[in-house]
Design a protein around this motif. Structure first.
Motif, short mmCIF file in Angstrom:
data_model
loop_
_atom_site.label_atom_id
_atom_site.label_comp_id
_atom_site.label_asym_id
_atom_site.label_seq_id
_atom_site.Cartn_x
_atom_site.Cartn_y
_atom_site.Cartn_z
N GLY A 450 1.18 -1.49 -0.41
CA GLY A 450 0.04 0.11 0.09
C GLY A 450 1.18 0.75 0.03
N GLU A 451 1.59 1.32 -0.86
CA GLU A 451 2.93 2.84 -1.09
C GLU A 451 2.66 3.15 -2.29
OE1 GLU A 451 6.40 0.98 0.63
OE2 GLU A 451 5.57 0.90 2.71
N LEU A 452 2.60 4.14 -2.52
CA LEU A 452 2.82 4.63 -3.61
C LEU A 452 3.85 6.29 -3.73
CD1 LEU A 452 0.44 6.34 -6.28
CD2 LEU A 452 2.85 7.58 -5.51
N TYR A 453 5.64 5.70 -3.69
CA TYR A 453 6.20 6.52 -3.92
C TYR A 453 6.60 7.32 -4.67
CZ TYR A 453 11.22 7.53 -4.05
OH TYR A 453 12.61 8.77 -4.24
N ALA A 454 7.06 8.24 -4.87
CA ALA A 454 6.96 9.09 -6.01
C ALA A 454 8.22 10.74 -6.03
CB ALA A 454 6.09 10.23 -6.78
N CYS A 455 8.93 11.06 -6.81
CA CYS A 455 9.76 11.12 -7.02
C CYS A 455 10.32 12.58 -8.11
CB CYS A 455 10.49 11.21 -6.37
SG CYS A 455 12.72 11.97 -5.88
N PRO A 456 10.07 13.92 -7.96
CA PRO A 456 10.58 14.68 -9.33
C PRO A 456 11.69 14.59 -9.66
CG PRO A 456 9.89 15.92 -7.07
CD PRO A 456 10.10 14.38 -6.88
N THR A 457 11.99 14.39 -10.94
CA THR A 457 13.55 14.41 -11.47
C THR A 457 14.34 15.88 -12.12
OG1 THR A 457 12.17 13.56 -13.73
CG2 THR A 457 12.32 11.45 -12.03
N GLY A 458 13.39 16.36 -11.72
CA GLY A 458 14.37 17.94 -12.88
C GLY A 458 14.95 18.66 -11.97
N ALA A 459 15.18 17.92 -10.29
CA ALA A 459 15.98 18.67 -9.81
C ALA A 459 16.23 19.70 -9.33
CB ALA A 459 17.65 18.33 -10.16
N TYR A 460 17.83 20.46 -8.86
CA TYR A 460 17.81 22.16 -8.51
C TYR A 460 17.26 23.47 -9.95
CZ TYR A 460 19.45 26.16 -6.45
OH TYR A 460 19.98 27.77 -7.25
N PRO A 461 16.56 23.57 -10.17
CA PRO A 461 15.98 24.74 -8.79
C PRO A 461 15.03 24.49 -7.90
CG PRO A 461 16.28 26.50 -10.48
CD PRO A 461 16.46 25.18 -11.25
N ASP A 462 13.99 23.23 -8.91
CA ASP A 462 13.05 23.05 -8.35
C ASP A 462 12.83 22.25 -7.27
OD1 ASP A 462 11.91 24.75 -10.74
OD2 ASP A 462 11.82 23.10 -11.94
N PHE A 463 13.72 21.46 -6.90
CA PHE A 463 13.93 20.67 -6.30
C PHE A 463 14.68 20.41 -5.55
CE2 PHE A 463 10.34 19.23 -9.04
CZ PHE A 463 9.32 19.47 -7.48
N ILE A 464 15.47 19.53 -4.68
CA ILE A 464 16.53 19.27 -4.29
C ILE A 464 16.06 17.67 -3.44
CG2 ILE A 464 18.48 21.26 -3.99
CD1 ILE A 464 17.81 21.12 -0.82
N TYR A 465 16.74 16.73 -3.04
CA TYR A 465 17.45 15.57 -2.38
C TYR A 465 17.58 15.48 -0.97
CZ TYR A 465 15.22 15.16 -7.16
OH TYR A 465 14.98 15.96 -7.81
N LEU A 466 17.21 14.10 -0.51
CA LEU A 466 17.37 14.20 0.79
C LEU A 466 17.92 12.17 0.92
CD1 LEU A 466 16.39 15.26 4.18
CD2 LEU A 466 16.29 13.14 3.77
N ASP A 467 19.29 12.38 0.76
CA ASP A 467 19.49 10.69 1.24
C ASP A 467 20.03 10.68 2.86
OD1 ASP A 467 19.79 7.74 1.36
OD2 ASP A 467 21.10 7.99 -0.68
N GLY A 468 20.03 9.26 3.57
CA GLY A 468 20.76 9.36 4.51
C GLY A 468 20.11 7.80 5.92
N TRP A 469 20.21 8.08 6.83
CA TRP A 469 19.80 6.54 7.54
C TRP A 469 19.44 7.34 8.71
CZ3 TRP A 469 21.77 3.85 11.89
CH2 TRP A 469 23.12 4.96 12.17
N SER A 470 18.09 6.50 9.28
CA SER A 470 18.01 5.93 10.73
C SER A 470 16.81 7.05 10.01
CB SER A 470 18.53 6.61 11.88
OG SER A 470 17.62 7.30 12.80
N LEU A 471 15.82 7.17 9.18
CA LEU A 471 15.24 8.00 8.58
C LEU A 471 14.12 6.57 7.38
CD1 LEU A 471 15.61 9.32 6.03
CD2 LEU A 471 17.07 10.83 7.39
#
Length: 586
Positions: A450-471
């Motif tokens: 029951g999961e819908l993952y979506a991510c815009p691919t246009g990048a900066y300046p419209d979006f930036i992205y967060l990656d890591g762990w424990s989240l």
């Protein structure tokens, strides 16, 4: 003198009582200054029961609005449905709807929708709208949705809809009947001891003991009937199967590689048919329990005391004399699951998993059915298609051009899906609306989880992205440095914002200016964040810590005047002010 005082006191009591009575009367009569509203209703003619009437417009008051109510009544004046919404402030933009329930033995009729708007000054504005020519719909196949997650299709047979064959129903199991595979569209449940449409309580389907039988339902008269109950008897205790794999819900188990008594499936038979079943055991003792829930992972089945395994090669069930850890049944979600394998004349017909509102079955012919829907090579999504992801049985992905304010629809009812509230509004409804910007989005859907993952691919300046762990995007899915699961941060002026769940394990993050799905990652250097309390020197350049407390946080990254990205991927601050990063507990 005493007599005079007594009379005065008595008169005061009478006067106060009279005032009190007057106040009560005034509170029930809406005679204060009225609010105003400019409301439009659509559609107003030729509806079917189960359709939605949209209500939109502007509501105003000089001081303060209090609430509005939608009231749908039949031609005879009976209330069919109502909706109540509290308000605050002087103005409200209404964008609501009310669903027309299907009455028992429904006849074609005209309805009336009343909109009542109240303010805090005892004023009320009322508008009524006539809804003409409402009639009963024609039904395709119906679905019996059980509380254990199992979905049983009902096919038409004259005036009733029936199970195609006898179906096994657990003891006391409850469910609803629906035109979709979820509680949307038109559904039937229980209200005041009777079957009714759009009723919140479930219908008891199962008997006192587990049995198989047919079910028939008339969606117009609401009559539900059951065929003769067919009972099963236990087989010898030594005739059993065991679950191997990584789905135990107890963290101390890890991967189970050999027969374990708490993973034992017990068998039952009737004639030539036989099934083996297991339910995740309760308790915290690792020898016997797993808190009543499995973990997400993979599993396979081993015949008790024998070298015989039931495997899944991604396309069909395989019964083998050799174990193979690369051929397992996938479970992408945890839950209070029951696992069952079915045999006829000694041949394995299917392996099923159901519970907690989720169900998936794997057939010997290679079919995979999730929540009553047969999985194909692709699924429909927003007038486009998502393809089944390589190496998976029921996960779909693809890139889709989405436009801001676009209605998001899918082959699946989205009301049961989790999503990113920074990108979409209306999560929890059967369709959503894109609230972030127009872009090409990478979309991945997992109908079982029951999961819908979506991510815009246009990048900066419209979006930036967060990656890591424990989240992760929610409390069910922790990510560990995964390019496939980065969290997009949406631009709001010079700031970029996104929401994540912090598991409290002391993790750290990095920020990317480019979508890592394209294979090239441009990392935001930490040198531009002078004085930031979350700088993480031990994690290298671009590393930031996250809060130590568990829960949802909004990350706010202010890039001030912006950045310049060189051809070699270097990132420089356009201005002189250092960038800032902060977390806001949600």
């Amino acid at each position: 003198m005493k007599k005079l005082n007594y009379i005065v006191a008595l008169l005061m009591l009478v006067f106060m009582a009279a005032c009190s009575d007057d106040n009560n009367v005034e509170n029930t009569i809406k005679d204060g200054p009225k609010p105003t509203m400019d409301i439009a209703v659509s559609p107003e003619v030729d509806l079917k029961y189960g359709d939605v009437i949209n209500v939109s417009g502007i509501m105003n008051d000089e001081r303060n609005l209090e609430h509005y109510e939608l009231l749908l009544t039949s031609a005879s004046g009976d209330t069919l449905a109502s909706k109540y919404q509290m308000l605050l402030g002087k103005e409200f933009v209404c964008d609501d709807h009310i669903q027309v329930p299907l009455p028992k033995n429904a006849a074609q009729q005209d309805l009336q929708l009343t909109v009542k708007l109240d303010n805090t000054r005892n004023g009320e504005e009322v508008q009524t709208f006539d809804i003409y020519n409402v009639s009963a719909p024609e039904f395709g196949n119906l679905n019996l949705i059980l509380g254990n997650g199992q979905v049983v299709e009902l096919v038409r047979n004259g005036d009733t809809w029936e199970t195609a064959s006898e179906t096994m129903f657990p003891a006391k199991v409850k469910g609803i009947i629906s035109t979709t595979t979820s509680k949307s569209g038109i559904w039937w449940g229980m209200k005041n001891g009777e079957i009714a449409s759009m009723a919140k309580d479930s219908i008891v389907i199962g008997g006192d003991v587990e049995a198989s039988f047919t079910v028939a339902f008339n969606p117009y008269t609401f009559e539900l009937t059951q065929g003769e109950h067919h009972f099963w008897v236990p087989v010898d205790a030594a005739d059993c199967y065991y679950i191997l794999g990584t789905i135990s819900g107890h963290w101390m188990d890890g991967e189970i590689k050999e027969e374990n008594k708490k993973m034992k499936l017990t068998g039952y038979e009737s004639g030539t048919e036989r099934y083996y079943t297991w339910t995740a055991p309760e308790g915290d003792d690792p020898a016997t329990g797993m808190w009543g829930s499995t973990a997400a992972g993979t599993f396979r089945l081993k015949k008790g005391g024998a070298d015989s395994y039931i495997l899944w090669d991604g396309q069909k069930i395989v019964v083998s004399g050799k174990d193979n850890r690369d051929m397992q049944f996938p479970l992408t979600a945890a839950g209070p699951f029951t696992i069952r394998t079915n045999f006829d004349n000694g041949e394995c017909e299917s392996v099923e998993v159901a519970g907690g509102g989720k169900a998936v079955s794997f057939g010997k012919d290679g079919s995979v059915v999730v929540n009553g829907v047969k999985m194909g090579a692709s699924i429909a999504f927003c007038n486009s298609t998502l393809q089944r992801k390589a190496g998976t049985s029921y996960i779909y992905e693809g890139k889709v051009k989405l436009t801001k304010a676009q209605v998001i629809t899918s082959q699946f009812d989205l009301s049961g899906f989790k999503g990113n509230s920074d990108l979409f509004k209306g999560i929890g409804n059967s369709s959503w609306t894109l609230k972030s910007g127009t872009d090409t989005y990478y979309v991945r859907m997992d109908p079982f989880a029951g999961e819908l993952y979506a991510c815009p691919t246009g990048a900066y300046p419209d979006f930036i992205y967060l990656d890591g762990w424990s989240l992760g995007p929610n409390a069910d899915n922790a990510i560990v440095w995964s390019a496939e699961n980065v969290i997009p941060l949406v631009r709001n002026g010079s700031k970029y914002e996104g929401t994540f769940y912090d598991f409290g394990w002391g993790g750290d993050i990095k920020l990317y200016l480019s979508w890592p799905g394209y294979g090239k990652t441009i990392t935001m250097p930490s040198s531009n964040f002078t004085g930031c309390q979350y700088l993480n020197a031990s994690g290298g350049d671009g590393s930031f810590t996250i809060p130590s407390g568990t829960g949802f946080y909004k990350i706010v990254v202010d890039l001030k005047e912006g950045v310049v990205v060189g051809e070699d991927g270097t990132v420089a601050n356009k201005g002189s002010q250092p960038f800032t990063l902060e977390y806001v507990a949600q």
